[in-house]
Scaffold this motif. Structure first.
Motif, PDB file in Angstrom:
ATOM      1  N   LEU A  19      46.419  41.344  43.739  1.00 42.81           N
ATOM      2  CA  LEU A  19      45.425  41.985  42.885  1.00 42.81           C
ATOM      3  C   LEU A  19      44.149  42.290  43.661  1.00 42.81           C
ATOM      4  O   LEU A  19      43.554  43.361  43.507  1.00 42.81           O
ATOM      5  CB  LEU A  19      45.098  41.102  41.680  1.00 42.81           C
ATOM      6  N   ALA A  20      43.726  41.355  44.514  1.00 43.14           N
ATOM      7  CA  ALA A  20      42.504  41.562  45.294  1.00 43.14           C
ATOM      8  C   ALA A  20      42.632  42.788  46.201  1.00 43.14           C
ATOM      9  O   ALA A  20      41.671  43.557  46.354  1.00 43.14           O
ATOM     10  CB  ALA A  20      42.201  40.325  46.130  1.00 43.14           C
ATOM     11  N   GLU A  21      43.805  42.974  46.792  1.00 48.46           N
ATOM     12  CA  GLU A  21      44.026  44.156  47.641  1.00 48.46           C
ATOM     13  C   GLU A  21      43.935  45.431  46.817  1.00 48.46           C
ATOM     14  O   GLU A  21      43.367  46.426  47.255  1.00 48.46           O
ATOM     15  CB  GLU A  21      45.399  44.068  48.321  1.00 48.46           C
ATOM     16  N   MET A  22      44.479  45.399  45.597  1.00 49.65           N
ATOM     17  CA  MET A  22      44.387  46.570  44.723  1.00 49.65           C
ATOM     18  C   MET A  22      42.939  46.869  44.348  1.00 49.65           C
ATOM     19  O   MET A  22      42.504  48.028  44.333  1.00 49.65           O
ATOM     20  CB  MET A  22      45.218  46.342  43.462  1.00 49.65           C
ATOM     21  N   LYS A 142      32.014  39.286  38.185  1.00 51.12           N
ATOM     22  CA  LYS A 142      33.246  39.459  37.415  1.00 51.12           C
ATOM     23  C   LYS A 142      34.256  38.408  37.862  1.00 51.12           C
ATOM     24  O   LYS A 142      34.339  38.086  39.051  1.00 51.12           O
ATOM     25  CB  LYS A 142      33.838  40.854  37.625  1.00 51.12           C
ATOM     26  N   LEU A 143      35.021  37.898  36.910  1.00 49.49           N
ATOM     27  CA  LEU A 143      36.043  36.908  37.209  1.00 49.49           C
ATOM     28  C   LEU A 143      37.399  37.430  36.755  1.00 49.49           C
ATOM     29  O   LEU A 143      37.589  37.751  35.577  1.00 49.49           O
ATOM     30  CB  LEU A 143      35.737  35.587  36.509  1.00 49.49           C
ATOM     31  N   HIS A 144      38.337  37.526  37.696  1.00 51.15           N
ATOM     32  CA  HIS A 144      39.710  37.906  37.397  1.00 51.15           C
ATOM     33  C   HIS A 144      40.556  36.639  37.409  1.00 51.15           C
ATOM     34  O   HIS A 144      40.659  35.959  38.440  1.00 51.15           O
ATOM     35  CB  HIS A 144      40.237  38.890  38.442  1.00 51.15           C
ATOM     36  N   VAL A 145      41.128  36.308  36.261  1.00 46.68           N
ATOM     37  CA  VAL A 145      41.913  35.076  36.124  1.00 46.68           C
ATOM     38  C   VAL A 145      43.392  35.390  36.271  1.00 46.68           C
ATOM     39  O   VAL A 145      43.936  36.243  35.554  1.00 46.68           O
ATOM     40  CB  VAL A 145      41.654  34.409  34.759  1.00 46.68           C
ATOM     41  N   ILE A 146      44.054  34.695  37.212  1.00 41.78           N
ATOM     42  CA  ILE A 146      45.460  34.942  37.514  1.00 41.78           C
ATOM     43  C   ILE A 146      46.280  33.710  37.144  1.00 41.78           C
ATOM     44  O   ILE A 146      45.843  32.577  37.374  1.00 41.78           O
ATOM     45  CB  ILE A 146      45.667  35.238  39.014  1.00 41.78           C
ATOM     46  N   ASP A 186      55.624  39.464  43.121  1.00 37.39           N
ATOM     47  CA  ASP A 186      55.490  40.445  44.193  1.00 37.39           C
ATOM     48  C   ASP A 186      54.327  41.408  43.968  1.00 37.39           C
ATOM     49  O   ASP A 186      54.178  42.408  44.670  1.00 37.39           O
ATOM     50  CB  ASP A 186      56.793  41.223  44.383  1.00 37.39           C
ATOM     51  N   GLY A 187      53.474  41.105  42.973  1.00 35.76           N
ATOM     52  CA  GLY A 187      52.248  41.862  42.776  1.00 35.76           C
ATOM     53  C   GLY A 187      52.327  43.026  41.818  1.00 35.76           C
ATOM     54  O   GLY A 187      51.356  43.779  41.676  1.00 35.76           O
ATOM     55  N   GLU A 188      53.430  43.183  41.123  1.00 42.28           N
ATOM     56  CA  GLU A 188      53.544  44.293  40.180  1.00 42.28           C
ATOM     57  C   GLU A 188      52.792  43.962  38.891  1.00 42.28           C
ATOM     58  O   GLU A 188      52.980  42.895  38.304  1.00 42.28           O
ATOM     59  CB  GLU A 188      55.009  44.574  39.847  1.00 42.28           C
ATOM     60  N   ILE A 189      51.943  44.889  38.457  1.00 44.31           N
ATOM     61  CA  ILE A 189      51.203  44.715  37.209  1.00 44.31           C
ATOM     62  C   ILE A 189      52.059  45.195  36.049  1.00 44.31           C
ATOM     63  O   ILE A 189      52.487  46.354  36.011  1.00 44.31           O
ATOM     64  CB  ILE A 189      49.865  45.475  37.254  1.00 44.31           C
ATOM     65  N   THR A 190      52.330  44.301  35.105  1.00 47.03           N
ATOM     66  CA  THR A 190      53.204  44.624  33.981  1.00 47.03           C
ATOM     67  C   THR A 190      52.437  44.962  32.710  1.00 47.03           C
ATOM     68  O   THR A 190      53.019  45.474  31.757  1.00 47.03           O
ATOM     69  CB  THR A 190      54.149  43.437  33.693  1.00 47.03           C
ATOM     70  N   ALA A 191      51.155  44.674  32.689  1.00 42.94           N
ATOM     71  CA  ALA A 191      50.323  44.990  31.521  1.00 42.94           C
ATOM     72  C   ALA A 191      48.861  44.990  31.949  1.00 42.94           C
ATOM     73  O   ALA A 191      48.502  44.389  32.969  1.00 42.94           O
ATOM     74  CB  ALA A 191      50.549  43.981  30.397  1.00 42.94           C
ATOM     75  N   GLU A 192      48.037  45.661  31.178  1.00 42.59           N
ATOM     76  CA  GLU A 192      46.609  45.700  31.483  1.00 42.59           C
ATOM     77  C   GLU A 192      45.951  44.361  31.167  1.00 42.59           C
ATOM     78  O   GLU A 192      46.390  43.634  30.265  1.00 42.59           O
ATOM     79  CB  GLU A 192      45.929  46.813  30.672  1.00 42.59           C
ATOM     80  N   ALA A 193      44.906  44.053  31.904  1.00 45.51           N
ATOM     81  CA  ALA A 193      44.177  42.806  31.670  1.00 45.51           C
ATOM     82  C   ALA A 193      43.415  42.870  30.354  1.00 45.51           C
ATOM     83  O   ALA A 193      42.951  43.934  29.942  1.00 45.51           O
ATOM     84  CB  ALA A 193      43.204  42.537  32.809  1.00 45.51           C
ATOM     85  N   ARG A 194      43.291  41.731  29.712  1.00 46.72           N
ATOM     86  CA  ARG A 194      42.423  41.616  28.538  1.00 46.72           C
ATOM     87  C   ARG A 194      41.024  41.294  29.040  1.00 46.72           C
ATOM     88  O   ARG A 194      40.829  40.323  29.770  1.00 46.72           O
ATOM     89  CB  ARG A 194      42.919  40.510  27.610  1.00 46.72           C
ATOM     90  N   GLU A 195      40.047  42.107  28.667  1.00 52.55           N
ATOM     91  CA  GLU A 195      38.683  41.923  29.157  1.00 52.55           C
ATOM     92  C   GLU A 195      37.824  41.227  28.109  1.00 52.55           C
ATOM     93  O   GLU A 195      37.807  41.606  26.947  1.00 52.55           O
ATOM     94  CB  GLU A 195      38.043  43.258  29.538  1.00 52.55           C
ATOM     95  N   ILE A 196      37.127  40.200  28.563  1.00 52.96           N
ATOM     96  CA  ILE A 196      36.175  39.476  27.727  1.00 52.96           C
ATOM     97  C   ILE A 196      34.797  39.702  28.338  1.00 52.96           C
ATOM     98  O   ILE A 196      34.563  39.364  29.499  1.00 52.96           O
ATOM     99  CB  ILE A 196      36.493  37.972  27.695  1.00 52.96           C
ATOM    100  N   THR A 197      33.879  40.282  27.589  1.00 50.91           N
ATOM    101  CA  THR A 197      32.550  40.575  28.113  1.00 50.91           C
ATOM    102  C   THR A 197      31.523  39.619  27.523  1.00 50.91           C
ATOM    103  O   THR A 197      31.721  39.043  26.462  1.00 50.91           O
ATOM    104  CB  THR A 197      32.146  42.032  27.812  1.00 50.91           C
TER     105      THR A 197
END
Length: 217
Positions: A19-22, A142-146, A186-197
């Motif tokens: 994700l970081a590379e993307m 911003k925080l991306h939770v994996i 393997d890094g494939e995104i299967t759905a969009e992230a849910r964003e909490i602001t």
């Protein structure tokens, strides 16, 4: 503008790294004029804080100003000479930070927790600034939770740890991107992230209701 992406995973080729590379590539495409730094904690040496209080005292720090001239200032710094010293310089210099981190038992993995604890020097600086009545605008974070998913305890501890530590360094958590269960190994995104602001006071922002919906014309 200068942007920093920190990858908190101990794995060099896991979900967080993908994700970081993307994000890195997307930033290059969207902001080609900006300076961009990517720091995977799996590839640097950042030891744990031992609460020695050595960072209470200021040390001479030499850096380059915006004009490229070397300047030496007294700043609070950790006494351990590892890669955190370079990270301090980056954190001081950038306008925005994005943290990409897996969640381990609701919180940060050990490598990420080391970095967060080593932000302690900024705490002493923050106290000095408050006593002097100084106020500076907070920079965005911003925080991306994996995560693979399946842990019913969530990741509130990770959010609190990142928000608390980076607040001392002059950052305000603006949003959390929830990627848990949405990225394959393997890094494939299967759905969009849910964003909490979050608003300026750190409270979660609720989506505005469309009060016009359902009204009779």
């Amino acid at each position: 503008m200068k942007r920093l992406i920190i990858v908190g995973s101990p794995r060099t080729n896991g979900r967080s790294a993908h994700l970081a590379e993307m994000l890195f590539e997307a930033n290059i495409d969207e902001h080609p004029e900006d300076e961009l730094f990517l720091v995977p904690l799996s590839e640097v040496e950042v030891g744990p804080c031992i609460a020695c209080d050595g960072c209470r005292d200021k040390l001479p720090v030499t850096f380059k100003d915006d004009a490229g001239k070397e300047v030496t200032e007294e700043r609070h710094r950790c006494v351990f000479d590892d890669d955190m010293q370079t990270l301090y310089d980056l954190i001081d210099d950038v306008d925005e930070v994005s943290v990409v981190s897996p969640v381990f038992f609701s919180g940060a993995p050990a490598q990420m927790k080391c970095l967060l604890d080593r932000l302690q020097p900024y705490y002493w600086q923050m106290l000095e600034s408050r006593k002097a009545g100084e106020k500076t605008a907070k920079r965005p974070l911003k925080l991306h939770v994996i995560g693979e998913g399946g842990d019913s305890h969530g990741y509130d501890a990770l959010v609190s740890e990142v928000r608390s530590a980076f607040a001392t360094a002059g950052f305000r958590l603006e949003s959390v991107l929830d990627w848990v269960g949405k990225i394959t190994e393997d890094g494939e995104i299967t759905a969009e992230a849910r964003e909490i602001t979050f608003d300026s006071k750190g409270k979660k922002e609720r989506p505005k209701l469309d009060l016009s919906a359902g009204k009779k014309s």
